[in-house]
Design a protein around this motif. Structure first.
Motif, PDB file in Angstrom:
ATOM      1  N   PHE A 222       0.820  -1.213   0.000  1.00 23.82           N
ATOM      2  CA  PHE A 222       0.000   0.000   0.000  1.00 23.82           C
ATOM      3  C   PHE A 222       0.852   1.260   0.000  1.00 23.82           C
ATOM      4  CE2 PHE A 222      -3.564   2.738   0.895  1.00 23.82           C
ATOM      5  CZ  PHE A 222      -4.566   2.102   0.188  1.00 23.82           C
ATOM      6  N   LEU A 258      -9.894   3.618 -11.112  1.00 21.01           N
ATOM      7  CA  LEU A 258     -10.665   4.466 -10.199  1.00 21.01           C
ATOM      8  C   LEU A 258     -10.401   5.942 -10.417  1.00 21.01           C
ATOM      9  CD1 LEU A 258     -10.209   2.442  -6.901  1.00 21.01           C
ATOM     10  CD2 LEU A 258     -12.380   2.857  -8.045  1.00 21.01           C
ATOM     11  N   PHE A 259      -9.135   6.290 -10.639  1.00 23.37           N
ATOM     12  CA  PHE A 259      -8.779   7.706 -10.658  1.00 23.37           C
ATOM     13  C   PHE A 259      -8.406   8.191 -12.054  1.00 23.37           C
ATOM     14  CE2 PHE A 259      -7.053   6.029  -6.460  1.00 23.37           C
ATOM     15  CZ  PHE A 259      -8.287   6.130  -5.841  1.00 23.37           C
ATOM     16  N   LEU A 273      -2.490   9.070  -4.551  1.00 27.13           N
ATOM     17  CA  LEU A 273      -3.097   9.138  -3.218  1.00 27.13           C
ATOM     18  C   LEU A 273      -2.758  10.443  -2.506  1.00 27.13           C
ATOM     19  CD1 LEU A 273      -2.853   5.492  -1.856  1.00 27.13           C
ATOM     20  CD2 LEU A 273      -4.758   6.633  -2.941  1.00 27.13           C
ATOM     21  N   PHE A 276      -6.691  14.507  -5.171  1.00 27.31           N
ATOM     22  CA  PHE A 276      -8.084  14.042  -5.264  1.00 27.31           C
ATOM     23  C   PHE A 276      -8.793  14.894  -6.290  1.00 27.31           C
ATOM     24  CE2 PHE A 276      -8.142  17.494  -2.223  1.00 27.31           C
ATOM     25  CZ  PHE A 276      -9.238  18.244  -2.628  1.00 27.31           C
ATOM     26  N   PHE A 284     -19.034   5.259  -0.846  1.00 27.75           N
ATOM     27  CA  PHE A 284     -19.268   5.192   0.595  1.00 27.75           C
ATOM     28  C   PHE A 284     -20.593   5.833   1.005  1.00 27.75           C
ATOM     29  CE2 PHE A 284     -14.381   5.381   0.685  1.00 27.75           C
ATOM     30  CZ  PHE A 284     -14.309   4.033   0.430  1.00 27.75           C
TER      31      PHE A 284
ATOM     32  N   TYR B  83     -11.630  13.914   1.158  1.00 29.92           N
ATOM     33  CA  TYR B  83     -11.407  13.544  -0.250  1.00 29.92           C
ATOM     34  C   TYR B  83     -10.218  12.589  -0.361  1.00 29.92           C
ATOM     35  CZ  TYR B  83     -14.655  17.120  -1.941  1.00 29.92           C
ATOM     36  OH  TYR B  83     -15.762  17.860  -2.209  1.00 29.92           O
ATOM     37  N   PHE B  84      -9.198  12.844   0.472  1.00 28.36           N
ATOM     38  CA  PHE B  84      -8.046  11.934   0.474  1.00 28.36           C
ATOM     39  C   PHE B  84      -8.462  10.573   1.042  1.00 28.36           C
ATOM     40  CE2 PHE B  84      -6.020  16.120   0.513  1.00 28.36           C
ATOM     41  CZ  PHE B  84      -5.104  15.979  -0.511  1.00 28.36           C
ATOM     42  N   ARG B  86     -11.313   9.258   0.835  1.00 29.93           N
ATOM     43  CA  ARG B  86     -12.114   8.537  -0.150  1.00 29.93           C
ATOM     44  C   ARG B  86     -11.210   7.786  -1.125  1.00 29.93           C
ATOM     45  NH1 ARG B  86     -16.587  11.862  -3.348  1.00 29.93           N
ATOM     46  NH2 ARG B  86     -14.774  12.891  -4.242  1.00 29.93           N
ATOM     47  N   ARG B  87     -10.194   8.470  -1.663  1.00 24.01           N
ATOM     48  CA  ARG B  87      -9.287   7.791  -2.585  1.00 24.01           C
ATOM     49  C   ARG B  87      -8.580   6.627  -1.899  1.00 24.01           C
ATOM     50  NH1 ARG B  87      -6.108  10.874  -7.349  1.00 24.01           N
ATOM     51  NH2 ARG B  87      -7.985  11.368  -8.490  1.00 24.01           N
ATOM     52  N   ARG B  88      -8.071   6.898  -0.694  1.00 20.39           N
ATOM     53  CA  ARG B  88      -7.281   5.899   0.016  1.00 20.39           C
ATOM     54  C   ARG B  88      -8.093   4.633   0.267  1.00 20.39           C
ATOM     55  NH1 ARG B  88      -5.842   8.512   5.268  1.00 20.39           N
ATOM     56  NH2 ARG B  88      -4.945  10.036   3.853  1.00 20.39           N
ATOM     57  N   PHE B  89      -9.344   4.815   0.703  1.00 24.20           N
ATOM     58  CA  PHE B  89     -10.089   3.615   1.085  1.00 24.20           C
ATOM     59  C   PHE B  89     -10.856   2.977  -0.074  1.00 24.20           C
ATOM     60  CE2 PHE B  89      -9.226   5.463   5.292  1.00 24.20           C
ATOM     61  CZ  PHE B  89      -8.441   4.424   5.737  1.00 24.20           C
ATOM     62  N   LEU B  90     -11.062   3.725  -1.149  1.00 24.55           N
ATOM     63  CA  LEU B  90     -11.557   3.067  -2.367  1.00 24.55           C
ATOM     64  C   LEU B  90     -10.540   2.001  -2.769  1.00 24.55           C
ATOM     65  CD1 LEU B  90     -12.731   6.025  -4.638  1.00 24.55           C
ATOM     66  CD2 LEU B  90     -14.106   4.047  -4.028  1.00 24.55           C
TER      67      LEU B  90
END
Lengths: 285, 144
Positions: A222, A258-259, A273, A276, A284, B83-84, B86-90
């Motif tokens: 990670f 995803l991004f 990471l 954003f 969520f 927002y961070f 969200r990215r991290r846990f996605l």
């Protein structure tokens, strides 16, 4: 001796003689395989070797050369230049103190592999000619088409049930001897203080148990998520053959999906990471 | 086989951001909303404080589920922390799934300070899901 090797020796000899660099990291003949070497005098350049079996992993040596004035040379193929770029983006290597001697490359293989099969990364390579260099050696490679990344091994694992997948990874991780070779060679793992080295907080105990192995491998993967440059050195140096790149490539694929990051292995201005977008996927609620 | 002892109840670690979700949990309490006592709340300054290693550590130490709760996007006390998150846990959720953890055991939710009702519902829903899954054995420290 190949033409590229001759040119490299001449170039390294000249750079050292002219004082453009105070040392050059490359390879010389080792006992059983090419060994990393630091050349500091022009007359040593004749010992330099370069062939597709020369492993990568030189980039991390630059970390030890940042305290002194003057540039240090590094012989680097495209994928190794990405590793240097990673360290420069992470502000761990000062670009002015690295002199990249780029070498074009068709494909490379692990020197420990008797069959000399090319690395997986070579099939989808887009950096046959290094993306950045101070000096370029070798003919441009234009006739090798790059294939799309092959994720079939990851798809196969994803088709398994969760319990089977957990069993699979436990089997892989159980061999880990926590030598940290994967971390030490990784150009994306260059924290001044690594969370595995500090005693407080104790993220990782000295105990060898399935639970601690997961902690190590989850964290390692990670921490390089979105930062891995696909050099595959972690997998090459692993003495017990854990498929670490499967984890890294799984994360890279998710980063891309995803991004919407087109080339997840190329070091960008900001890491995925560390950024954003307000319209990132929302799961969520 | 994953056989739950007769007196087993799910244990959920809930990381709640100080500004929204913790206040939401507080509101659920002061409004006398009933929800299962399965959640152990850890207050964090922002959901962005939650390191993915916290999730693994919670599973190591015996959690059956982990919840990360923060402010709705756009409402972060620190402007952009969530927002961070969200990215991290996605990414982390997919990665945990890839390692073999049922994604229902790790969830993230946006719960504002006025959503006491939602907090209670999230805990109820997650407790039901984890009760159906049974105790978590994966990633767990054997001594615990």
């Amino acid at each position: 001796m190949s033409a590229v090797e001759t040119q490299l020796r001449e170039a390294v000899s000249r750079l050292l003689a002219e004082g453009k660099v105070r040392a050059v990291y490359a390879h010389r003949a080792g006992w059983t395989r090419p060994a990393p070497a630091c050349f500091t005098r022009a007359e040593q350049a004749g010992e330099l070797i370069f062939n597709p079996g020369c492993p990568g992993g030189l980039a991390k040596y630059l970390l030890g050369e940042q305290q002194q004035e003057g540039a240090v040379g590094i012989v680097a193929r495209g994928c190794e230049v990405l590793a240097v770029q990673r360290l420069v983006r992470d502000r761990r290597v000062n670009r002015d103190r690295a002199f990249i001697i780029g070498v074009t490359c068709r494909e490379a293989y692990d020197p420990a592999d008797p069959e000399r099969r090319p690395y997986r990364k070579c099939q989808s390579c887009e950096v046959h000619t290094p993306p950045e260099y101070d000096l370029l050696i070798g003919e441009p490679v234009l006739d090798v088409p790059s294939q799309p990344d092959d994720y079939s091994d990851i798809d196969e694992l994803e088709r398994l049930g969760e319990d089977e997948r957990y069993e699979y990874w436990m089997r892989q991780f159980s061999r880990c001897i926590r030598c940290f070779a994967c971390r030490n060679v990784c150009p994306a793992c260059s924290c001044r203080e690594c969370c595995f080295d500090v005693a407080e907080p104790e993220w990782l105990s000295k105990e060898v148990s399935p639970s601690e192995q997961v902690m190590f491998h989850f964290t390692r993967a990670f921490h390089v998520a979105g930062r891995c440059v696909n050099c595959q050195e972690c997998e090459r140096v692993c003495p017990v053959g854990i498929p670490l790149m499967v984890l890294n490539r799984k994360l890279a694929r998710d980063v891309r999906q995803l991004f919407a990051i087109d080339k997840p292995f190329v070091p960008g201005e900001v890491e995925p990471l560390g950024a954003f977008r307000p319209d990132d996927p929302e799961e969520f609620m | 086989m994953n056989v739950a002892p007769a007196d087993w109840e799910p244990r959920i670690i809930g990381f709640c951001c100080n500004w929204c979700s913790y206040a939401g949990a507080d509101l659920a309490g002061t409004s006398r909303m009933a929800y299962p006592p399965s959640v152990r709340i850890i207050r964090v300054p922002c959901s962005g404080r939650v390191n993915p290693q916290f999730i693994v550590r919670a599973f190591q130490r015996g959690a059956d589920g982990v919840l990360v709760a923060g402010c709705h996007p756009g409402d972060c006390h620190y402007t952009s922390g969530n927002y961070f998150t969200r990215r991290r846990f996605l990414l982390a959720r997919r990665f945990l799934e890839f390692l073999g953890i049922d994604p229902r055991r790790f969830q993230a939710r946006w719960i504002s300070g006025s959503e006491g009702q939602k907090f209670a519902e999230v805990i109820r829903e997650m407790t039901d899901q984890i009760r159906a899954l049974g105790p978590n054995r994966k990633m767990r420290d054997e001594a615990i």
